[in-house]
Write a protein that holds these residues in place. Structure first.
Motif, mmCIF file in Angstrom:
data_model
loop_
_atom_site.group_PDB
_atom_site.id
_atom_site.type_symbol
_atom_site.label_atom_id
_atom_site.label_comp_id
_atom_site.label_asym_id
_atom_site.label_seq_id
_atom_site.Cartn_x
_atom_site.Cartn_y
_atom_site.Cartn_z
ATOM 1 N N PRO A 1 0.779 -1.192 -0.067
ATOM 2 C CA PRO A 1 -0.001 -0.068 -0.004
ATOM 3 C C PRO A 1 0.856 1.373 -0.002
ATOM 4 C CG PRO A 1 -1.000 -1.404 1.470
ATOM 5 C CD PRO A 1 0.311 -2.211 1.021
ATOM 6 N N PRO B 1 -4.556 7.358 -6.871
ATOM 7 C CA PRO B 1 -5.960 7.506 -6.079
ATOM 8 C C PRO B 1 -6.606 6.255 -5.807
ATOM 9 C CG PRO B 1 -5.824 8.318 -8.503
ATOM 10 C CD PRO B 1 -4.728 7.707 -8.042
ATOM 11 N N PRO B 2 -7.435 6.296 -4.969
ATOM 12 C CA PRO B 2 -8.093 4.935 -4.703
ATOM 13 C C PRO B 2 -9.013 4.259 -5.850
ATOM 14 C CG PRO B 2 -8.627 6.561 -2.885
ATOM 15 C CD PRO B 2 -7.834 7.410 -4.093
ATOM 16 N N SER B 3 -9.291 5.301 -6.700
ATOM 17 C CA SER B 3 -10.142 4.973 -7.972
ATOM 18 C C SER B 3 -9.169 3.806 -8.864
ATOM 19 C CB SER B 3 -10.581 5.920 -8.917
ATOM 20 O OG SER B 3 -9.389 6.714 -9.232
ATOM 21 N N THR C 1 -6.546 -0.673 -5.105
ATOM 22 C CA THR C 1 -7.051 -1.069 -3.986
ATOM 23 C C THR C 1 -6.183 -2.144 -3.524
ATOM 24 O OG1 THR C 1 -8.916 -0.494 -4.803
ATOM 25 C CG2 THR C 1 -9.183 -1.924 -2.865
#
Length: 180
Positions: free
Chosen positions: A9, A16-18, A21
């Motif tokens: 991570p 970005p989270p988009s 994950t």
């Protein structure tokens, strides 16, 4: 020695989270019609369906030890590495059973790290050469020569058939019936 852990991570923190994950879990199902993988997370407490565009299945390898393959948690693997490092520092004799890639890499790292200390380091190949899966015998011979240059004893045609660990030593039984 063996500082092999990096945070995935953290490495992707700039995304970005988009776009990224991170899910740590066990793939338990595959639906090719919907392009989803069922993932068991948190010991089955938080299962998820993960959609994919392209799926790569990398099954890896299997080992009884959490040192070489993921077992239940990062902390179990990390603890095993910490215990190994602690034992290596004080060990007088070190034996690596297995002359494949993992065994050769491991014994090479250990021998290089402790080359200035008087440690009896041995690798058992179990066959006639190190790295037997390789098609080029030259590589096997070079690996053996490099290990011998680091004062590693290479023993062929001998396997560990059982081991019994204790707090300061591990008792070994070999394929020829001898014990150490």
């Amino acid at each position: 020695l063996f500082a092999v852990f990096a945070s995935i991570p953290d490495a992707f923190a700039a995304y970005p989270p988009s776009q990224f994950t991170f899910i740590l879990g066990l793939a338990v199902s595959l639906d090719e019609n919907t392009n989803t993988v069922g993932v068991e997370v948190g010991g089955g407490k938080d299962n998820q369906e993960v959609a994919y565009n392209t799926l790569v299945i990398a099954t890896g390898t299997k080992s009884n030890s959490p040192l070489w393959t993921f077992h239940n948690s990062f902390s179990e693997t990390s603890t095993a590495f910490e215990e190994l490092n602690s034992r290596l520092a004080t060990a007088k004799s070190i034996l690596i059973g297995g002359g494949g890639a993992a065994g050769v890499e491991t014994v090479g790292e250990i021998a290089f790290t402790y080359k200035s200390q008087k440690k009896d380091i041995t690798i058992l190949s179990g066959g006639t050469v190190l790295l037997p899966i390789l098609r080029h015998a030259t590589v096997s011979r070079q690996a053996e020569a490099q290990l011998k240059a680091l004062n590693v004893k290479v023993v062929h045609n001998l396997r560990v058939t059982s081991s019994t660990p204790s707090s300061d030593k591990t008792k070994l039984l070999f394929s020829d019936g001898t014990k150490k």
